[in-house]
Design a protein around this motif. Structure first.
Motif, PDB file in Angstrom:
ATOM      1  N   GLN A   1       1.636   6.340   9.512  1.00 24.14           N
ATOM      2  CA  GLN A   1       1.681   6.606   8.071  1.00 24.14           C
ATOM      3  C   GLN A   1       0.881   7.874   7.736  1.00 24.14           C
ATOM      4  O   GLN A   1       1.286   8.690   6.901  1.00 24.14           O
ATOM      5  CB  GLN A   1       1.118   5.389   7.329  1.00 24.14           C
ATOM      6  CG  GLN A   1       1.000   5.529   5.830  1.00 24.14           C
ATOM      7  CD  GLN A   1       2.345   5.595   5.134  1.00 24.14           C
ATOM      8  OE1 GLN A   1       3.392   5.389   5.740  1.00 24.14           O
ATOM      9  NE2 GLN A   1       2.335   5.942   3.865  1.00 24.14           N
ATOM     10  N   MET A   2      -0.236   8.056   8.425  1.00 27.64           N
ATOM     11  CA  MET A   2      -1.047   9.257   8.213  1.00 27.64           C
ATOM     12  C   MET A   2      -0.301  10.506   8.701  1.00 27.64           C
ATOM     13  O   MET A   2      -0.302  11.539   8.032  1.00 27.64           O
ATOM     14  CB  MET A   2      -2.379   9.104   8.955  1.00 27.64           C
ATOM     15  CG  MET A   2      -3.369  10.207   8.682  1.00 27.64           C
ATOM     16  SD  MET A   2      -4.178   9.987   7.063  1.00 27.64           S
ATOM     17  CE  MET A   2      -5.233  11.449   7.064  1.00 27.64           C
TER      18      MET A   2
ATOM     19  N   HIS B   1       0.825  -1.219   0.000  1.00 27.07           N
ATOM     20  CA  HIS B   1       0.000   0.000   0.000  1.00 27.07           C
ATOM     21  C   HIS B   1       0.859   1.270   0.000  1.00 27.07           C
ATOM     22  O   HIS B   1       0.524   2.244  -0.659  1.00 27.07           O
ATOM     23  CB  HIS B   1      -0.973  -0.021   1.184  1.00 27.07           C
ATOM     24  CG  HIS B   1      -2.185  -0.868   0.929  1.00 27.07           C
ATOM     25  ND1 HIS B   1      -3.275  -0.908   1.772  1.00 27.07           N
ATOM     26  CD2 HIS B   1      -2.483  -1.708  -0.094  1.00 27.07           C
ATOM     27  CE1 HIS B   1      -4.190  -1.742   1.270  1.00 27.07           C
ATOM     28  NE2 HIS B   1      -3.722  -2.246   0.162  1.00 27.07           N
TER      29      HIS B   1
ATOM     30  N   ASP C   1      -5.088  -5.450   1.437  1.00 26.34           N
ATOM     31  CA  ASP C   1      -6.280  -5.740   2.248  1.00 26.34           C
ATOM     32  C   ASP C   1      -6.282  -7.193   2.716  1.00 26.34           C
ATOM     33  O   ASP C   1      -6.550  -7.483   3.893  1.00 26.34           O
ATOM     34  CB  ASP C   1      -7.559  -5.471   1.434  1.00 26.34           C
ATOM     35  CG  ASP C   1      -7.760  -3.991   1.149  1.00 26.34           C
ATOM     36  OD1 ASP C   1      -6.999  -3.159   1.701  1.00 26.34           O
ATOM     37  OD2 ASP C   1      -8.668  -3.650   0.369  1.00 26.34           O
TER      38      ASP C   1
ATOM     39  N   ILE D   1      -4.213  -2.911  -4.143  1.00 26.11           N
ATOM     40  CA  ILE D   1      -5.069  -2.557  -3.005  1.00 26.11           C
ATOM     41  C   ILE D   1      -5.603  -3.838  -2.350  1.00 26.11           C
ATOM     42  O   ILE D   1      -5.549  -4.000  -1.129  1.00 26.11           O
ATOM     43  CB  ILE D   1      -6.234  -1.644  -3.451  1.00 26.11           C
ATOM     44  CG1 ILE D   1      -5.675  -0.277  -3.904  1.00 26.11           C
ATOM     45  CG2 ILE D   1      -7.262  -1.459  -2.329  1.00 26.11           C
ATOM     46  CD1 ILE D   1      -6.685   0.583  -4.664  1.00 26.11           C
ATOM     47  N   LEU D   2      -6.083  -4.766  -3.178  1.00 23.02           N
ATOM     48  CA  LEU D   2      -6.662  -5.998  -2.632  1.00 23.02           C
ATOM     49  C   LEU D   2      -5.603  -6.909  -2.003  1.00 23.02           C
ATOM     50  O   LEU D   2      -5.893  -7.643  -1.049  1.00 23.02           O
ATOM     51  CB  LEU D   2      -7.450  -6.743  -3.712  1.00 23.02           C
ATOM     52  CG  LEU D   2      -8.682  -5.984  -4.236  1.00 23.02           C
ATOM     53  CD1 LEU D   2      -9.373  -6.776  -5.346  1.00 23.02           C
ATOM     54  CD2 LEU D   2      -9.663  -5.681  -3.111  1.00 23.02           C
TER      55      LEU D   2
ATOM     56  N   ASP E   1      -1.875  -4.349 -11.298  1.00 27.81           N
ATOM     57  CA  ASP E   1      -2.508  -3.039 -11.463  1.00 27.81           C
ATOM     58  C   ASP E   1      -2.872  -2.504 -10.085  1.00 27.81           C
ATOM     59  O   ASP E   1      -2.723  -3.213  -9.082  1.00 27.81           O
ATOM     60  CB  ASP E   1      -3.744  -3.123 -12.381  1.00 27.81           C
ATOM     61  CG  ASP E   1      -4.733  -4.187 -11.933  1.00 27.81           C
ATOM     62  OD1 ASP E   1      -4.957  -4.321 -10.705  1.00 27.81           O
ATOM     63  OD2 ASP E   1      -5.289  -4.899 -12.784  1.00 27.81           O
ATOM     64  N   GLU E   2      -3.352  -1.285 -10.023  1.00 27.72           N
ATOM     65  CA  GLU E   2      -3.612  -0.657  -8.730  1.00 27.72           C
ATOM     66  C   GLU E   2      -4.666  -1.393  -7.922  1.00 27.72           C
ATOM     67  O   GLU E   2      -4.532  -1.570  -6.713  1.00 27.72           O
ATOM     68  CB  GLU E   2      -4.084   0.785  -8.930  1.00 27.72           C
ATOM     69  CG  GLU E   2      -2.974   1.796  -8.901  1.00 27.72           C
ATOM     70  CD  GLU E   2      -3.545   3.204  -8.931  1.00 27.72           C
ATOM     71  OE1 GLU E   2      -3.365   3.843  -9.974  1.00 27.72           O
ATOM     72  OE2 GLU E   2      -4.181   3.638  -7.951  1.00 27.72           O
ATOM     73  N   ALA E   3      -5.742  -1.800  -8.603  1.00 27.47           N
ATOM     74  CA  ALA E   3      -6.818  -2.485  -7.879  1.00 27.47           C
ATOM     75  C   ALA E   3      -6.280  -3.753  -7.222  1.00 27.47           C
ATOM     76  O   ALA E   3      -6.569  -4.045  -6.054  1.00 27.47           O
ATOM     77  CB  ALA E   3      -7.962  -2.823  -8.826  1.00 27.47           C
ATOM     78  N   THR E   4      -5.463  -4.501  -7.963  1.00 27.92           N
ATOM     79  CA  THR E   4      -4.892  -5.726  -7.414  1.00 27.92           C
ATOM     80  C   THR E   4      -4.017  -5.410  -6.200  1.00 27.92           C
ATOM     81  O   THR E   4      -4.094  -6.085  -5.172  1.00 27.92           O
ATOM     82  CB  THR E   4      -4.063  -6.460  -8.489  1.00 27.92           C
ATOM     83  OG1 THR E   4      -4.921  -6.758  -9.592  1.00 27.92           O
ATOM     84  CG2 THR E   4      -3.446  -7.745  -7.953  1.00 27.92           C
TER      85      THR E   4
ATOM     86  N   ALA F   1      -0.942   6.817  -5.048  1.00 28.10           N
ATOM     87  CA  ALA F   1      -1.494   7.847  -4.153  1.00 28.10           C
ATOM     88  C   ALA F   1      -0.667   8.015  -2.884  1.00 28.10           C
ATOM     89  O   ALA F   1      -0.842   8.987  -2.153  1.00 28.10           O
ATOM     90  CB  ALA F   1      -2.934   7.490  -3.774  1.00 28.10           C
ATOM     91  N   MET F   2       0.245   7.079  -2.633  1.00 28.79           N
ATOM     92  CA  MET F   2       1.082   7.158  -1.425  1.00 28.79           C
ATOM     93  C   MET F   2       2.504   7.539  -1.871  1.00 28.79           C
ATOM     94  O   MET F   2       2.713   8.640  -2.339  1.00 28.79           O
ATOM     95  CB  MET F   2       1.049   5.823  -0.681  1.00 28.79           C
ATOM     96  CG  MET F   2      -0.366   5.300  -0.424  1.00 28.79           C
ATOM     97  SD  MET F   2      -1.149   5.999   1.050  1.00 28.79           S
ATOM     98  CE  MET F   2      -0.413   4.918   2.268  1.00 28.79           C
TER      99      MET F   2
ATOM    100  N   LEU G   1       2.244  11.348   6.051  1.00 31.75           N
ATOM    101  CA  LEU G   1       1.653  12.009   4.871  1.00 31.75           C
ATOM    102  C   LEU G   1       1.349  13.478   5.158  1.00 31.75           C
ATOM    103  O   LEU G   1       1.614  14.354   4.344  1.00 31.75           O
ATOM    104  CB  LEU G   1       0.334  11.324   4.487  1.00 31.75           C
ATOM    105  CG  LEU G   1       0.437   9.998   3.748  1.00 31.75           C
ATOM    106  CD1 LEU G   1      -0.946   9.380   3.622  1.00 31.75           C
ATOM    107  CD2 LEU G   1       1.067  10.192   2.383  1.00 31.75           C
TER     108      LEU G   1
ATOM    109  N   LEU H   1       1.825   2.478  -3.470  1.00 34.28           N
ATOM    110  CA  LEU H   1       0.771   2.891  -4.420  1.00 34.28           C
ATOM    111  C   LEU H   1       0.992   4.324  -4.907  1.00 34.28           C
ATOM    112  O   LEU H   1       1.557   5.154  -4.194  1.00 34.28           O
ATOM    113  CB  LEU H   1      -0.601   2.789  -3.748  1.00 34.28           C
ATOM    114  CG  LEU H   1      -1.188   1.375  -3.611  1.00 34.28           C
ATOM    115  CD1 LEU H   1      -2.396   1.391  -2.660  1.00 34.28           C
ATOM    116  CD2 LEU H   1      -1.604   0.817  -4.971  1.00 34.28           C
TER     117      LEU H   1
END
Lengths: 288, 288
Positions: free
Chosen positions: B148-149, B76, B108, B104-105, B99-102, B81-82, B152, B79
Motif C-alpha cells: 500500500q505504501m 483504512h 485498528d 481508524i479505530l 466519522d474518521e476517528a471511528t 488521506a488514502m 501511494l 479514508l
C-alpha cells in the motif's frame, strides 16, 4: 541503560530485514526511535530478571512486540481525526513529518508486525500462543482500541469518575498490564503469583494515567515533549478535573505504594528479587 | 451459500462477546457485514474440503481472521488521506457513515483482534503459530501494508510494469495467497504440495488485481459498489493503462488458467478434490 539499547537493537534489526517499502521502513523507525522511555519493555525484562531469568533474544522480542503496539497507538492517536497533535516526545508527529497516509500505514504495520515477531520468538509454543492471545486482547477492541473509542465518545460530555476509570482501564491500563502478565506466562508462574502480577499491572496502568493527567496540567513542553494542557483546553474529564490536583497526587501515590507492596510480598513469599522493579515504580512518583 | 452464512456467524459471535465500546462494535459489524464476497475465507474452506477435511468451528475462525484483516485494510484504504472513497460495496464507507476517528479505530481493531481469534482456535499449537506468522507477514510491512505504501508513493509518477507488479504482489497478492498457504499448513501438506498451493495463491492474487483494474475501467457503480474509473481519474498505473484492455483480459485469462492447471494437477497427483475450487476460480473470469 543497557536494556534500552538492546530493545532498540531488537526493533532495528526487525525492521532492517527485507523491507518492501524503504519509505515505510524510514517512517516506522522515525516513530520507533523517537526517544520513548520503553517503560513497558523494561518492566517486562525487570520482572523476568526478578524471577531469576537470564534475559535472551526472545525476551527482548516479546518486549519489543509490546513497544510496537504502543508506538502504533501513539501514531494513530496523534492523527488530525483523533487528538491532532503536532509533537510527540519533542519531535514532529508522524503525520506532520511525513503525511497522514504514511502515519496511518505506520500504525497499521506496527499492529500487524508485532504478532509475527512474537510468533517467531524462540519460546515454548504454548507460551507464545498465550502471549499472542493476551497481547491481542489487551490491544484490540476488548482493550486499548475499545478504550480509545470510549474516550472519543466521552469527549463531548463530562464523565463520571466510574466512566473515566473504564476509559483508562481499557485505553492505557490493559497494555500497561501486559508486561506483568507476559512475565508470568514466560516464567510459567503459579496461579496466585500470576494473579498478583495481573493486579500489579492494572494498578500500574491506573497510576500511569493519573500521572499523565497530572502532568498535562503541571508540566511544560520540555518536560513532556508534547503540547501541555491539551486536556484542559479540550475540557476533557481527567483525574485533576474531577477530583482536583491534591487528590490526584494522593491517588497516584497510594496506587504506586500498593504496587510496591505487591512486589515486596512477591519477594517475601515467592523469592522474587524486587529491587529493580521497585526502583522503576519509584520513578513514576511525582512530588505533590 | 452455506459457507458465507457460517463465516458471518463466526464473525458476529466474536464481536458479540463482552464489547468494551458498543459504538465500536456497531461500527465494526457495519463494515464486516457490508456484503463482502468473502472470497478469501471461501477459498480457504474449499481447499480444506478439497483435501477431504470436514470443516470445524476452528476452520471458520481461521477463515474469519483473514476476512477481519482484509476488511480492516479496506476501511483504512477508503479514508480521506488514502483513496478518499465515499462508497464501498454499495454502502457508505465507515468514515462517511460514522466519522474518521471511528474508521481508524475500526481498522485498528480488526488488525489487532484477528490474531487473538487465531490464537484461541482449537488447532495444534504448531499450526496456529505458523498461521499467525504467515498472516502477520502477509498483512504487515512485509506484505499488504508495505505494498500500500509502494502504491501511494507510485501515484505521483508513471510506474513501469515491474514496479506495478511489485505493488500488486504485496498490496493484494500476499493476503490473497494466505488462504492457500493456510490450508496447506492446516492439512500439514508435504513441501511440494505446499509449494503448489503457494504458487496458486500468488497467481490468484495477480488475477484478482488485474480483474480489479479492468473493472475500474469497464464497470459501473452497480456492478462494483464503489465509484468506478477512480484509477483512471487519478492517472494511476494499472494493467489497462500500461498494457491496454485487450492484453489485460488476456493476462487475466492466462493467469486463471494456470491456477486451474495447478489444482487439476493436485487432483491427479495428490488426490485433491478440485471441483469446488475450480468453480470459484472460474467465476473470477470476465468476458473480454
Amino acid at each position: 541503560m543497557d536494556k534500552i539499547l538492546k530493545i532498540n537493537q531488537t526493533i532495528q534489526s526487525y525492521y532492517q530485514e527485507g523491507a518492501v517499502s524503504p519509505d515505510l521502513s524510514q517512517a516506522l523507525l522515525y516513530s520507533l526511535e523517537a526517544g520513548g522511555k520503553r517503560i513497558r519493555p523494561i518492566l517486562l525484562l525487570q520482572i523476568l530478571e526478578g524471577f531469576g531469568l537470564s534475559l535472551t533474544v526472545s525476551h527482548y522480542q516479546v518486549a519489543a512486540s509490546v513497544e510496537l503496539i504502543h508506538t502504533g497507538s501513539l501514531v494513530h492517536d496523534d492523527l488530525p481525526a483523533m487528538d491532532d497533535d503536532d509533537y510527540r516526545r519533542g519531535q514532529l508527529t508522524s503525520h506532520k513529518r511525513f503525511d497522514e497516509a504514511t502515519a496511518i500505514l505506520v500504525g497499521d504495520s506496527l499492529f500487524l508486525d508485532a504478532f509475527g515477531l512474537l510468533a517467531a520468538a524462540d519460546l515454548p509454543e504454548k507460551t507464545k500462543l498465550s502471549l499472542i492471545y493476551e497481547l491481542s486482547a489487551a490491544a484490540g477492541s476488548c482493550g486499548m482500541v475499545g478504550g480509545q473509542m470510549l474516550d472519543l465518545k466521552g469527549e463531548k460530555r463530562q464523565l463520571k469518575l466510574s466512566e473515566l476509570q473504564a476509559v483508562h482501564a481499557n485505553k492505557t491500563g490493559k497494555l500497561l498490564a501486559f508486561p506483568f502478565v507476559a512475565a508470568g506466562l514466560i516464567v510459567d508462574a503459579e496461579n496466585d503469583v500470576q494473579a498478583k502480577l495481573a493486579k500489579a499491572g492494572s494498578l500500574t496502568g491506573l497510576a500511569f494515567q493519573v500521572r499523565d493527567d497530572i502532568l498535562d496540567v503541571t508540566a511544560d513542553f520540555a518536560e513532556i515533549g508534547k503540547t501541555p494542557q491539551k486536556d484542559l483546553a479540550a475540557e476533557k474529564a481527567t483525574y485533576p478535573s474531577l477530583l482536583g490536583l491534591d487528590q490526584s497526587y494522593r491517588i497516584l501515590e497510594e496506587t504506586l505504594a500498593e504496587v510496591q507492596t505487591i512486589f515486596s510480598n512477591l519477594e517475601e513469599k515467592n523469592g522474587f528479587a524486587a529491587s529493580q522493579v521497585l526502583k522503576t515504580i519509584e520513578r513514576l512518583k511525582l512530588d505533590g
